[in-house]
Design a protein around this motif. Structure first.
Motif, mmCIF file in Angstrom:
data_model
loop_
_atom_site.group_PDB
_atom_site.id
_atom_site.type_symbol
_atom_site.label_atom_id
_atom_site.label_comp_id
_atom_site.label_asym_id
_atom_site.label_seq_id
_atom_site.Cartn_x
_atom_site.Cartn_y
_atom_site.Cartn_z
ATOM 1 N N CYS A 1 -4.170 -1.755 12.566
ATOM 2 C CA CYS A 1 -3.194 -2.825 12.331
ATOM 3 C C CYS A 1 -1.796 -2.251 12.133
ATOM 4 O O CYS A 1 -0.809 -2.841 12.584
ATOM 5 C CB CYS A 1 -3.599 -3.665 11.126
ATOM 6 S SG CYS A 1 -4.969 -4.759 11.484
ATOM 7 N N TRP B 1 9.838 -3.314 9.219
ATOM 8 C CA TRP B 1 8.550 -3.362 9.912
ATOM 9 C C TRP B 1 7.934 -1.968 9.988
ATOM 10 O O TRP B 1 6.727 -1.799 9.850
ATOM 11 C CB TRP B 1 8.722 -3.911 11.321
ATOM 12 C CG TRP B 1 8.827 -5.402 11.374
ATOM 13 C CD1 TRP B 1 9.962 -6.143 11.284
ATOM 14 C CD2 TRP B 1 7.755 -6.322 11.535
ATOM 15 N NE1 TRP B 1 9.658 -7.475 11.388
ATOM 16 C CE2 TRP B 1 8.311 -7.615 11.546
ATOM 17 C CE3 TRP B 1 6.382 -6.188 11.688
ATOM 18 C CZ2 TRP B 1 7.544 -8.757 11.684
ATOM 19 C CZ3 TRP B 1 5.610 -7.330 11.834
ATOM 20 C CH2 TRP B 1 6.196 -8.591 11.832
ATOM 21 N N SER C 1 4.355 -0.782 8.585
ATOM 22 C CA SER C 1 3.369 -0.111 9.430
ATOM 23 C C SER C 1 2.900 1.192 8.795
ATOM 24 O O SER C 1 1.695 1.490 8.780
ATOM 25 C CB SER C 1 3.962 0.185 10.804
ATOM 26 O OG SER C 1 4.338 -0.995 11.431
ATOM 27 N N ILE D 1 1.578 -11.118 11.343
ATOM 28 C CA ILE D 1 1.388 -9.990 10.435
ATOM 29 C C ILE D 1 0.974 -10.469 9.047
ATOM 30 O O ILE D 1 0.172 -9.826 8.372
ATOM 31 C CB ILE D 1 2.631 -9.074 10.391
ATOM 32 C CG1 ILE D 1 2.287 -7.711 9.791
ATOM 33 C CG2 ILE D 1 3.750 -9.682 9.608
ATOM 34 C CD1 ILE D 1 1.485 -6.847 10.676
ATOM 35 N N ALA E 1 1.282 -3.144 14.386
ATOM 36 C CA ALA E 1 2.491 -3.695 13.761
ATOM 37 C C ALA E 1 3.736 -2.953 14.242
ATOM 38 O O ALA E 1 4.769 -3.579 14.506
ATOM 39 C CB ALA E 1 2.384 -3.633 12.236
#
Length: 146
Positions: A74, A23, A27, A108, A78
């Motif tokens: 975003c 993740w 990001s 996502i 995230a």
């Protein structure tokens, strides 16, 4: 707690950390792409203005700078979601009641797909060139000489 269950718990925590790091990479990619899109759009507009000696017009709301900002935001969201999910899974592993939750994955996915679709018009639509008044061009040439 026996040795086997302790090893299993360690593996679960390591898997949770790997998921968090995935993740995190996502990001960072969103933030990097957002920054690149915003700056490259600005560069192309300035290059076009310099080459043609005419100002290019862009849509005030739907342009590469705004899309870049949205991508950066975003990416930030995230990583916040990833940290929240990591902590949630950490405690579920500790309590022994892990419950998979696919909602974050779907969120996502939807966000990245939406942003991808928003990029398409930026690639397909060409900016229009607005002629500068000749007095502005002459003033700039005079200013550059002095």
């Amino acid at each position: 707690m026996n040795k086997l269950s302790k090893i299993d718990r360690q593996r679960e925590h390591q898997a949770n950390e790997r998921t968090f790091l995935a993740w995190l990479r996502t990001s960072i990619s969103l933030i990097g792409f957002g920054f690149a899109i915003a700056r490259f759009g600005l560069f192309l507009r300035q290059l076009s203005t310099t080459i043609t000696q005419r100002e290019t017009t862009t849509n005030p709301t739907f342009n590469s700078e705004n899309l870049g900002i949205i991508l950066v935001l975003c990416g930030i969201l995230a990583i916040a979601l990833a940290a929240w999910r990591y902590n949630q899974v950490f405690w579920q592993i500790e309590r022994g009641d892990y419950q998979p939750n696919r909602l974050a994955v779907w969120i996502i996915t939807a966000v990245v797909m939406t942003l991808g679709f928003l990029c398409l018009p930026l690639l397909l639509i060409r900016n229009t060139i607005v002629p500068r008044p000749s007095s502005t061009i002459n003033q700039q040439k005079t200013h550059n000489i002095h």
